[in-house]
Design a protein around this motif. Structure first.
Motif, PDB file in Angstrom:
ATOM      1  N   LYS A  92       0.814  -1.217   0.000  1.00 45.06           N
ATOM      2  CA  LYS A  92       0.000   0.000   0.000  1.00 45.06           C
ATOM      3  C   LYS A  92       0.847   1.266   0.000  1.00 45.06           C
ATOM      4  CE  LYS A  92      -3.910  -2.135   2.425  1.00 45.06           C
ATOM      5  NZ  LYS A  92      -4.769  -2.108   3.634  1.00 45.06           N
ATOM      6  N   GLU A  93       2.038   1.199   0.601  1.00 42.85           N
ATOM      7  CA  GLU A  93       2.882   2.388   0.665  1.00 42.85           C
ATOM      8  C   GLU A  93       3.320   2.849  -0.721  1.00 42.85           C
ATOM      9  OE1 GLU A  93       5.676  -1.120   0.778  1.00 42.85           O
ATOM     10  OE2 GLU A  93       3.684  -0.623   1.541  1.00 42.85           O
ATOM     11  N   LEU A  94       3.282   1.958  -1.712  1.00 40.14           N
ATOM     12  CA  LEU A  94       3.688   2.295  -3.069  1.00 40.14           C
ATOM     13  C   LEU A  94       2.506   2.567  -3.990  1.00 40.14           C
ATOM     14  CD1 LEU A  94       6.497  -0.381  -3.598  1.00 40.14           C
ATOM     15  CD2 LEU A  94       6.769   2.009  -2.900  1.00 40.14           C
ATOM     16  N   TYR A  95       1.370   1.949  -3.721  1.00 44.75           N
ATOM     17  CA  TYR A  95       0.243   2.009  -4.647  1.00 44.75           C
ATOM     18  C   TYR A  95      -0.994   2.705  -4.095  1.00 44.75           C
ATOM     19  CZ  TYR A  95       2.930  -1.305  -7.403  1.00 44.75           C
ATOM     20  OH  TYR A  95       3.923  -1.906  -8.135  1.00 44.75           O
ATOM     21  N   ARG A  96      -1.028   2.978  -2.808  1.00 38.19           N
ATOM     22  CA  ARG A  96      -2.236   3.576  -2.247  1.00 38.19           C
ATOM     23  C   ARG A  96      -1.908   4.718  -1.285  1.00 38.19           C
ATOM     24  NH1 ARG A  96      -6.180  -1.272  -0.445  1.00 38.19           N
ATOM     25  NH2 ARG A  96      -7.592   0.499  -0.194  1.00 38.19           N
ATOM     26  N   PRO A  97      -1.183   5.728  -1.768  1.00 42.51           N
ATOM     27  CA  PRO A  97      -0.908   6.881  -0.901  1.00 42.51           C
ATOM     28  C   PRO A  97      -2.181   7.689  -0.685  1.00 42.51           C
ATOM     29  CG  PRO A  97      -0.209   7.371  -3.123  1.00 42.51           C
ATOM     30  CD  PRO A  97      -0.647   5.922  -3.121  1.00 42.51           C
ATOM     31  N   GLY A  98      -2.139   8.577   0.281  1.00 43.20           N
ATOM     32  CA  GLY A  98      -3.291   9.431   0.542  1.00 43.20           C
ATOM     33  C   GLY A  98      -3.301  10.649  -0.354  1.00 43.20           C
ATOM     34  N   GLU A 130       3.577  12.740   0.413  1.00 39.26           N
ATOM     35  CA  GLU A 130       4.395  12.039   1.395  1.00 39.26           C
ATOM     36  C   GLU A 130       5.718  11.624   0.760  1.00 39.26           C
ATOM     37  OE1 GLU A 130       2.538   7.565   0.825  1.00 39.26           O
ATOM     38  OE2 GLU A 130       1.546   8.940   2.216  1.00 39.26           O
ATOM     39  N   ILE A 131       6.728  11.478   1.608  1.00 37.93           N
ATOM     40  CA  ILE A 131       8.047  11.037   1.169  1.00 37.93           C
ATOM     41  C   ILE A 131       8.098   9.515   1.273  1.00 37.93           C
ATOM     42  CG2 ILE A 131      10.542  11.257   1.504  1.00 37.93           C
ATOM     43  CD1 ILE A 131       9.138  13.883   0.755  1.00 37.93           C
ATOM     44  N   VAL A 132       8.670   8.869   0.265  1.00 36.83           N
ATOM     45  CA  VAL A 132       8.714   7.408   0.246  1.00 36.83           C
ATOM     46  C   VAL A 132      10.031   6.946  -0.380  1.00 36.83           C
ATOM     47  CG1 VAL A 132       7.554   7.267  -2.002  1.00 36.83           C
ATOM     48  CG2 VAL A 132       7.428   5.330  -0.446  1.00 36.83           C
ATOM     49  N   LEU A 170      14.634   7.704  -3.366  1.00 34.56           N
ATOM     50  CA  LEU A 170      13.862   8.676  -2.591  1.00 34.56           C
ATOM     51  C   LEU A 170      12.935   9.481  -3.489  1.00 34.56           C
ATOM     52  CD1 LEU A 170      13.674   9.641   0.387  1.00 34.56           C
ATOM     53  CD2 LEU A 170      15.283  11.466  -0.221  1.00 34.56           C
ATOM     54  N   CYS A 171      11.640   9.515  -3.131  1.00 36.04           N
ATOM     55  CA  CYS A 171      10.628  10.189  -3.963  1.00 36.04           C
ATOM     56  C   CYS A 171       9.601  10.882  -3.081  1.00 36.04           C
ATOM     57  CB  CYS A 171       9.903   9.186  -4.852  1.00 36.04           C
ATOM     58  SG  CYS A 171      10.919   8.400  -6.121  1.00 36.04           S
ATOM     59  N   VAL A 172       8.859  11.784  -3.699  1.00 32.08           N
ATOM     60  CA  VAL A 172       7.631  12.325  -3.112  1.00 32.08           C
ATOM     61  C   VAL A 172       6.490  11.831  -3.979  1.00 32.08           C
ATOM     62  CG1 VAL A 172       7.796  14.496  -4.433  1.00 32.08           C
ATOM     63  CG2 VAL A 172       6.426  14.403  -2.335  1.00 32.08           C
ATOM     64  N   GLN A 173       5.378  11.468  -3.347  1.00 32.33           N
ATOM     65  CA  GLN A 173       4.236  10.981  -4.120  1.00 32.33           C
ATOM     66  C   GLN A 173       2.943  11.459  -3.488  1.00 32.33           C
ATOM     67  OE1 GLN A 173       4.517   6.693  -4.055  1.00 32.33           O
ATOM     68  NE2 GLN A 173       3.607   6.522  -2.012  1.00 32.33           N
ATOM     69  N   CYS A 174       1.870  11.415  -4.292  1.00 33.41           N
ATOM     70  CA  CYS A 174       0.566  11.847  -3.810  1.00 33.41           C
ATOM     71  C   CYS A 174      -0.503  11.241  -4.717  1.00 33.41           C
ATOM     72  CB  CYS A 174       0.468  13.373  -3.850  1.00 33.41           C
ATOM     73  SG  CYS A 174      -1.019  14.070  -3.080  1.00 33.41           S
ATOM     74  N   LEU A 175      -1.653  10.930  -4.146  1.00 34.75           N
ATOM     75  CA  LEU A 175      -2.778  10.467  -4.941  1.00 34.75           C
ATOM     76  C   LEU A 175      -3.474  11.672  -5.554  1.00 34.75           C
ATOM     77  CD1 LEU A 175      -4.635   8.131  -5.856  1.00 34.75           C
ATOM     78  CD2 LEU A 175      -6.026   8.612  -3.826  1.00 34.75           C
ATOM     79  N   THR A 217      -4.914   8.578  -9.735  1.00 32.63           N
ATOM     80  CA  THR A 217      -3.570   8.411 -10.285  1.00 32.63           C
ATOM     81  C   THR A 217      -2.542   8.740  -9.214  1.00 32.63           C
ATOM     82  OG1 THR A 217      -4.412   9.162 -12.442  1.00 32.63           O
ATOM     83  CG2 THR A 217      -2.003   9.119 -12.144  1.00 32.63           C
ATOM     84  N   VAL A 218      -1.593   7.855  -9.011  1.00 37.60           N
ATOM     85  CA  VAL A 218      -0.468   8.171  -8.133  1.00 37.60           C
ATOM     86  C   VAL A 218       0.543   8.963  -8.942  1.00 37.60           C
ATOM     87  CG1 VAL A 218       1.393   7.255  -6.702  1.00 37.60           C
ATOM     88  CG2 VAL A 218      -0.808   6.052  -6.813  1.00 37.60           C
ATOM     89  N   ILE A 219       0.919  10.138  -8.444  1.00 40.78           N
ATOM     90  CA  ILE A 219       1.972  10.931  -9.056  1.00 40.78           C
ATOM     91  C   ILE A 219       3.209  10.822  -8.172  1.00 40.78           C
ATOM     92  CG2 ILE A 219       2.682  13.210  -9.842  1.00 40.78           C
ATOM     93  CD1 ILE A 219      -0.244  13.924 -10.202  1.00 40.78           C
ATOM     94  N   ARG A 220       4.333  10.512  -8.796  1.00 38.56           N
ATOM     95  CA  ARG A 220       5.571  10.313  -8.022  1.00 38.56           C
ATOM     96  C   ARG A 220       6.712  11.068  -8.695  1.00 38.56           C
ATOM     97  NH1 ARG A 220       6.767   4.254  -7.411  1.00 38.56           N
ATOM     98  NH2 ARG A 220       5.038   4.386  -5.910  1.00 38.56           N
ATOM     99  N   HIS A 221       7.469  11.802  -7.890  1.00 34.42           N
ATOM    100  CA  HIS A 221       8.627  12.539  -8.394  1.00 34.42           C
ATOM    101  C   HIS A 221       9.884  12.156  -7.603  1.00 34.42           C
ATOM    102  CE1 HIS A 221       6.257  16.152 -10.279  1.00 34.42           C
ATOM    103  NE2 HIS A 221       6.244  15.083 -11.041  1.00 34.42           N
TER     104      HIS A 221
END
Length: 210
Positions: free
Chosen positions: A11-17, A21-23, A146-151, A203-207
């Motif tokens: 879930k930490e990779l596919y279901r962020p809030g 968040e930093i991941v 190291l990335c930042v991501q958000c739903l 959509t999960v956006i990750r940078h």
């Protein structure tokens, strides 16, 4: 034995809030096709790439039924479609107002038990059974770190608002965006755009960051 579902188990990779968040993202293997152009173009390169990706991915998933017994194989749900996106200059993010200028790598995650040899077999088998040219598909390893991501919920064209929230978090926490020619704007599609209204797409956006 229940099929392993990456979305549920990781879930930490596919279901962020809905808050950035930093991941730390581990290295993963993918079936991938690289191309360019508007993904909405009817009969275009993007649609053709997806046909190849899904054919290869489901050939791997169904490999035991084809008599290919991969060491370590376990039943699993094919993970969601993902994409790396950039513009022709290779820098910065993506310009949603210039879709014809998009460059992309479309990807479907492969379980860790899949080797390059297994992947080559799947490409050949998919080509034989589906009549597809799978020569564009490659075994691709992505180690994002190291990335930042958000739903993001809503139209793809509205993604800049979610990206702005991600950038604000980086500023507050002392990080910087680290998009480059090797680290890209990354999207994970949790909704099927053919069946989901634009305002409800998830959509999960990750940078990548540093």
């Amino acid at each position: 034995m229940a099929a392993y579902d990456y979305k549920r188990e990781q879930k930490e990779l596919y279901r962020p809030g809905g808050k950035p968040e930093i991941v730390m993202v581990p290295a993963m293997h993918f079936a991938a096709v690289e191309g360019m152009g508007d993904p909405n173009e009817e009969g275009g390169a993007y649609g053709a790439a997806l046909s190849v990706l899904y054919a290869v991915a489901y050939t791997v998933k169904m490999s035991p039924k084809a008599g290919r017994f991969i060491d370590g194989y376990f039943p699993y749900v094919v993970p969601p479609l993902e994409g790396l996106w950039w513009m022709a200059d290779g820098a910065g993010g993506v310009d949603c107002g210039n879709k014809s200028g998009f460059h992309w790598i479309s990807m479907l995650r492969l379980p860790d038990f899949v080797t390059e040899g297994d992947f080559a077999w799947a490409c050949g088998e998919a080509a034989r059974k589906k009549g597809l040219d799978t020569s564009c598909a490659r075994f691709f390893t992505l180690d994002e770190g190291l990335c930042v991501q958000c739903l993001h919920t809503g139209s793809y064209d509205d993604e800049p608002a979610t990206v702005a929230k991600m950038d604000a978090l980086l500023l507050r926490e002392g990080y910087r965006k680290d998009i480059s020619q090797t680290r890209r704007h990354h999207e994970i599609y949790l909704s099927d755009p053919r069946r989901t209204a634009p305002e409800k797409r998830r959509t999960v956006i990750r940078h990548p960051i540093a």
